[in-house]
Design an enzyme around this catalytic site. Structure first.
Site, PDB file in Angstrom:
ATOM      1  CE  LYS A  21      41.251  36.278  47.397  1.00  0.00           C
ATOM      2  NZ  LYS A  21      40.163  36.378  46.385  1.00  0.00           N
TER       3      LYS A  21
ATOM      4  CG  ASP B 230      41.799  40.703  43.325  1.00  0.00           C
ATOM      5  OD1 ASP B 230      42.603  40.718  42.378  1.00  0.00           O
ATOM      6  OD2 ASP B 230      40.770  39.984  43.360  1.00  0.00           O
TER       7      ASP B 230
ATOM      8  CE  LYS C 286      38.928  42.246  41.710  1.00  0.00           C
ATOM      9  NZ  LYS C 286      37.832  41.325  41.359  1.00  0.00           N
TER      10      LYS C 286
ATOM     11  CG  ASP D 105      40.391  39.726  47.439  1.00  0.00           C
ATOM     12  OD1 ASP D 105      39.375  39.107  47.813  1.00  0.00           O
ATOM     13  OD2 ASP D 105      41.007  39.463  46.393  1.00  0.00           O
TER      14      ASP D 105
ATOM     15  CG  ASP E  56      39.719  39.616  39.095  1.00  0.00           C
ATOM     16  OD1 ASP E  56      40.266  39.683  40.211  1.00  0.00           O
ATOM     17  OD2 ASP E  56      38.692  40.250  38.795  1.00  0.00           O
TER      18      ASP E  56
ATOM     19  CD  GLU F  16      42.775  37.201  43.359  1.00  0.00           C
ATOM     20  OE1 GLU F  16      42.139  37.272  42.294  1.00  0.00           O
ATOM     21  OE2 GLU F  16      42.259  37.471  44.467  1.00  0.00           O
TER      22      GLU F  16
ATOM     23  NE  ARG G 148      38.984  30.559  41.325  1.00  0.00           N
ATOM     24  CZ  ARG G 148      37.789  30.600  40.753  1.00  0.00           C
ATOM     25  NH1 ARG G 148      37.380  29.613  39.973  1.00  0.00           N
ATOM     26  NH2 ARG G 148      36.990  31.626  40.969  1.00  0.00           N
TER      27      ARG G 148
HETATM   28  N1  BES Z   1      38.307  38.863  45.262  1.00  0.00           N
HETATM   29  C1  BES Z   1      37.506  38.536  44.143  1.00  0.00           C
HETATM   30  C2  BES Z   1      36.093  38.098  44.512  1.00  0.00           C
HETATM   31  C3  BES Z   1      35.202  39.123  45.123  1.00  0.00           C
HETATM   32  C4  BES Z   1      34.797  40.223  44.409  1.00  0.00           C
HETATM   33  C5  BES Z   1      34.704  38.892  46.378  1.00  0.00           C
HETATM   34  C6  BES Z   1      33.935  41.114  44.973  1.00  0.00           C
HETATM   35  C7  BES Z   1      33.843  39.781  46.951  1.00  0.00           C
HETATM   36  C8  BES Z   1      33.460  40.899  46.249  1.00  0.00           C
HETATM   37  C9  BES Z   1      38.137  37.372  43.380  1.00  0.00           C
HETATM   38  O1  BES Z   1      39.514  37.348  43.385  1.00  0.00           O
HETATM   39  C10 BES Z   1      37.666  37.498  41.984  1.00  0.00           C
HETATM   40  O2  BES Z   1      38.001  38.476  41.366  1.00  0.00           O
HETATM   41  N2  BES Z   1      36.901  36.514  41.515  1.00  0.00           N
HETATM   42  C11 BES Z   1      36.369  36.537  40.213  1.00  0.00           C
HETATM   43  C12 BES Z   1      36.545  35.156  39.639  1.00  0.00           C
HETATM   44  C13 BES Z   1      36.247  35.054  38.169  1.00  0.00           C
HETATM   45  C14 BES Z   1      37.277  35.825  37.370  1.00  0.00           C
HETATM   46  C15 BES Z   1      36.246  33.596  37.778  1.00  0.00           C
HETATM   47  C16 BES Z   1      34.898  36.891  40.290  1.00  0.00           C
HETATM   48  O3  BES Z   1      34.213  36.427  41.218  1.00  0.00           O
HETATM   49  O4  BES Z   1      34.437  37.658  39.457  1.00  0.00           O
HETATM   50 ZN    ZN Z   2      40.471  38.208  44.974  1.00  0.00          ZN
HETATM   51 MN    MN Z   3      40.379  38.506  41.867  1.00  0.00          MN
END
Ligand code: BES
Ligand code: ZN
Ligand code: MN
Length: 457
Positions: free
Chosen positions: A225, A230, A237, A248, A307, A309, A311
């Site tokens: 990734k 992000d 966020k 990210d 958010d 994104e 996947r």
């Molecule tokens: N990059 C983030 C995940 C992340 C956040 C990894 C903090 C490590 C530390 C990812 O893109 C994300 O925002 N995921 C969301 C998914 C949700 C909206 C289904 C998450 O994990 O909150």
């Molecule tokens: Zn992310």
């Molecule tokens: Mn995200």
């Protein structure tokens, strides 16, 4: 910054390793003055203690007990790295003492500093490679881990999709690998719709970066990734959650570190690295909650949260990677906050249906002190990623099993025999042995050690 061992020389200062069970066996051999200095400073051989001796007499380093060294891996090497700036050489390697490889690698990894934006850096301790270690292979591992850390630590302004591509090209030049990239609107024309969708609102064009190396052996594809920043997109966020989001692209940084280990060691395989590199940002043309897009493999995805994104961009990259039917495909991504909640920042959870892969990795993980833990592709949760009006939902509501549902989502695009996905955190929050604060590789040393066995099956 190069993490290497010092040349052996007559004026290297001696390091005396001292266990805490019978410290006197070593301390009794010191001069009277040195012995008093050790006593005055309360040196008792406890793991991680380091004491420089007066008049360039060398240093004492505590190696504790075998139990303590299992609890705190890399502590001896880390203690050596904290000694005053000079060149040292271990004077008394005890056969039943700490493992020389772990001391040596712990030293190199602890010496890492991110110095790109610093005008000065302090003199550091240097170490002659201990007897019996394969210095150059440890240096390869350290240099590769250092690449991963540098990529993560570099702020998004200087590590956008363009700079990430440039970093891949630089790495490829060093090892004679080939690189190509599909960028901007070409992503649409060449059927990478989700990579384009996520990255289209950013000033720096999204792209799929591809690196290939090696002519024979099993085909190994690594997918990372590469979300260079992000913001969360329109589902922005909050500030505290956005603060660290330069990391990210940690999945990309990890697979590049692993690729470097593979190439530098000359592992027999046909390596392919795929990095969807984007910035998830906000603009009038940003993708929206409620939109439905068709992925490369034809599955439709309803966007319930911009958010989620990672996947999306990985979906196209995994589908593309699958088309060549590699023997093994490994994905690494800072995919979910849920992974961190489940196992914390030290451990990389991974998912696979491949039991031999999982057991080889578990063994390598404890051997090289690179913690990973298997989580399940729990089939009944498939229902959570199926929204009804499209084939898939990118962000299931309910707040349950976020790392697992994200992994199940990715698996829909990984049409290969053997697949593993790592949901990494990529960041060390406070200094620890071999892991200075900042970007950190997770699982790549374990993978590097397990791969020869995994690929032979
Ligand atoms: N990059 C983030 C995940 C992340 C956040 C990894 C903090 C490590 C530390 C990812 O893109 C994300 O925002 N995921 C969301 C998914 C949700 C909206 C289904 C998450 O994990 O909150
Ligand atoms: Zn992310
Ligand atoms: Mn995200």
């Amino acid at each position: 910054m190069a993490l290497t061992f010092a040349e052996d020389s007559a004026d290297a200062l001696p390091i005396y390793l001292v266990g805490s069970e019978a410290p006197e066996t070593v301390l009794a051999g010191l001069s009277e003055e040195q012995g008093e200095w050790a006593e005055f400073n309360g040196f008792n051989g406890q793991l991680g203690q380091a004491l420089a001796l007066p008049n360039r007499g060398g240093a004492l380093v505590g190696t504790g007990t075998p139990e303590a060294r299992i609890r705190k891996r890399f502590a001896v090497g880390a203690a050596i790295s904290g000694l005053p700036g000079a060149t040292y050489k271990i004077a008394n390697p005890a056969p039943e003492g700490p493992d020389a490889d772990e001391i040596a690698l712990g030293f190199l990894l602890s010496c890492y500093r991110f110095d790109r934006y610093r005008s000065q850096s302090a003199a550091k301790a240097k170490l002659v490679a201990p007897d019996g270690v394969d210095a150059s292979s440890l240096e390869t591992i350290a240099a590769s881990e250092s690449l991963t850390r540098d990529l993560i630590n570099t702020p998004a302004e200087d590590m956008g999709p363009d700079a990430l591509e440039e970093a891949v090209r630089t790495l490829a030049r060093e090892f004679g690998a080939d690189v190509s990239a599909v960028e901007g609107d070409d992503l649409k024309d060449q059927n990478f719709p989700l990579i384009h969708t996520v990255g289209r609102a950013a000033a720096k064009a999204p792209r799929l970066i591809e690196m290939t190396w090696g002519m024979k052996g099993p085909a190994l594809t690594l997918v990372g990734k590469g979300v260079c920043f992000d913001t969360g997109g329109l589902n922005l966020k909050p500030g505290a959650s956005m603060g660290l989001m330069k990391k990210d692209m940690g999945g990309a940084a990890n697979v590049l570190g692993l690729a470097r280990m593979i190439m530098a060691s000359g592992m027999t395989c046909r390596l392919r690295v795929l990095i969807p590199a984007v910035e998830n940002n906000v603009s009038g043309n940003a993708f929206r909650p409620g939109d439905i897009y068709t992925a490369r493999n034809g599955l439709t995805v309803e966007i319930n949260n911009t958010d989620a994104e990672g996947r999306l961009v990985l979906a196209d990259a995994l589908a593309y990677g699958s088309e060549a039917k590699p023997d093994l495909m490994i994905c690494m991504a800072t995919l979910t906050g849920a992974a961190r909640v489940a196992v914390g920042p030290d451990i990389a959870p991974f998912f696979t249906d491949d039991d031999p892969f999982a057991s080889a990795l578990a063994a390598a993980s404890s051997q090289v002190a690179d913690p990973v833990w298997r989580l399940p592709f729990h089939e009944p949760y498939e229902a959570m990623i199926e929204p009804g009006i499209a084939d898939l939902d990118n962000a299931p509501s309910g707040g349950m099993a976020g790392s697992i549902t994200a992994a199940l989502f990715l698996r829909r695009f990984a049409d290969v025999g053997r697949f593993a996905h790592f949901d990494v955190y990529g960041w060390q929050r406070a200094n620890a042995p071999a892991r200075p604060k900042g970007g950190v590789g997770q699982g790549i040393r374990a993978l590097f050690h397990a791969l020869p066995e995994v690929l032979s099956k």
